[in-house]
Design a protein around this motif. Structure first.
Motif, short mmCIF file in Angstrom:
data_model
loop_
_atom_site.label_atom_id
_atom_site.label_comp_id
_atom_site.label_asym_id
_atom_site.label_seq_id
_atom_site.Cartn_x
_atom_site.Cartn_y
_atom_site.Cartn_z
N HIS A 266 0.84 -1.21 0.00
CA HIS A 266 0.00 0.00 0.00
C HIS A 266 0.87 1.25 0.00
N LEU A 267 1.96 1.22 0.77
CA LEU A 267 2.88 2.36 0.77
C LEU A 267 3.54 2.53 -0.59
N ASP A 268 3.91 1.42 -1.22
CA ASP A 268 4.48 1.48 -2.57
C ASP A 268 3.49 2.08 -3.56
N ALA A 269 2.23 1.67 -3.45
CA ALA A 269 1.20 2.20 -4.36
C ALA A 269 1.07 3.71 -4.22
N GLU A 270 1.14 4.20 -2.98
CA GLU A 270 1.07 5.64 -2.75
C GLU A 270 2.26 6.34 -3.41
N LEU A 271 3.46 5.76 -3.28
CA LEU A 271 4.65 6.35 -3.91
C LEU A 271 4.53 6.35 -5.42
N ALA A 272 4.01 5.27 -6.00
CA ALA A 272 3.87 5.20 -7.45
C ALA A 272 2.89 6.25 -7.94
N GLN A 273 1.78 6.38 -7.26
CA GLN A 273 0.79 7.38 -7.67
C GLN A 273 1.35 8.80 -7.52
N ALA A 274 2.09 9.04 -6.44
CA ALA A 274 2.71 10.36 -6.27
C ALA A 274 3.73 10.63 -7.36
N GLY A 275 4.47 9.60 -7.76
CA GLY A 275 5.45 9.75 -8.82
C GLY A 275 4.80 10.12 -10.15
N LEU A 276 3.63 9.56 -10.41
CA LEU A 276 2.93 9.89 -11.65
C LEU A 276 2.39 11.31 -11.63
N ARG A 277 2.08 11.82 -10.42
CA ARG A 277 1.56 13.19 -10.33
C ARG A 277 2.66 14.23 -10.50
#
Length: 278
Positions: A266-277
């Protein structure tokens, strides 16, 4: 003739490896994380531990401690692991290192936790030279600490060569250790980014094509690793810059699209989504 014994480098020296888990760890900053118990951890073990070959625990107390970790209760998992002695030591280091890397907001505390993990894992690796978990968490703590304080300074102190040797030793012992492949690929890319391809190859034995091959192999072993996908994206940008941005973006999109299996994912998913933003 037997190969010479591999000896990992002490990370810092002087840290109290017996030190308890410090108080006041920050809460998990994501919602919707599934809660685990021992039975669900054991049932999902192959998926949860695809990145690091590790047999499921036979001790119910250790299974309960792993349930705390996968639920995101890193402080309780670390404390439970330490209470179990040698059987729980690697869990304690994993919970501490992951908390420090993803959650802890205080830089001094983050670095202190990496120091603690690095020295505890180093002590176990000296006692048990083929303990891949001890070797990996030693390398993880060393790499994250070096990133925080200065990769260039770590290289100047000779830590880079020992980190590379440690990760190569893990892969030698466990060829399907996906996380070690990702970490070694990231090391190759970071060194090239800091010193250039020629000095990197001549001084540290790193190559861009080796970095790519390590990431590709790691993703063959564990295609569900959001960490591996994001590290691969960062490595491509470090090696070749903006020309690889479209490919790096696709890797981040793949990472963001993975259904998280536990708290760390879940923490990785948050980082990936933040990276895309960004």
């Amino acid at each position: 003739m037997s190969a010479p014994q591999f000896t990992p480098l002490p990370l810092f020296g002087g840290a109290d490896v017996r030190a308890p888990v410090p108080p006041a760890w920050a809460p998990l900053p994501v919602a919707g994380v599934p809660r685990f118990d021992a039975a669900t951890v054991l049932a999902r073990w192959p998926r949860l531990h695809a990145g690091q070959p590790l047999p499921p625990p036979s001790d119910p107390a250790l299974a309960d401690a792993w349930a705390l970790y996968h639920s995101g209760d890193f402080a309780a998992a670390a404390a439970a692991g330490l209470a179990l002695g040698d059987d729980g030591a690697n869990l304690a280091d994993q919970a501490t290192a992951i908390y420090a890397n993803y959650v802890e907001p205080r830089e001094a505390t983050r670095l202190a936790l990496f120091r603690q993990v690095g020295d505890r894992a180093h002590a176990r690796a000296i006692a048990h030279p083929e303990d891949c978990q001890a070797l990996y968490w030693h390398a993880y703590a060393l790499g994250r600490y070096a990133q925080a304080v200065s990769v260039a300074r770590a290289l100047a102190q000779g830590l880079g060569g020992k980190l590379k040797q440690t990760l190569e030793r893990i892969i030698e012992l466990q060829p399907r250790h996906a996380d070690a492949h990702f970490a070694l690929g990231a090391f190759h890319a970071e060194v090239i980014d800091k010193v250039g391809p020629l000095v990197g190859r001549m001084t540290y034995g790193v190559r861009a094509d080796t970095a790519v091959a390590l990431f590709e192999r790691g993703l063959e072993i564990n295609p569900h690793s959001a960490t591996g996908l994001m590290e691969y994206a960062r490595a491509l940008l470090a090696l070749e810059g903006g020309v690889r941005l479209p490919e790096a973006t696709r890797l981040y999109e793949r990472a963001a699209g993975i259904e998280p299996a536990d708290a760390r994912e879940h923490l990785d998913a948050e980082l990936a989504q933040a990276g895309l933003r960004d």
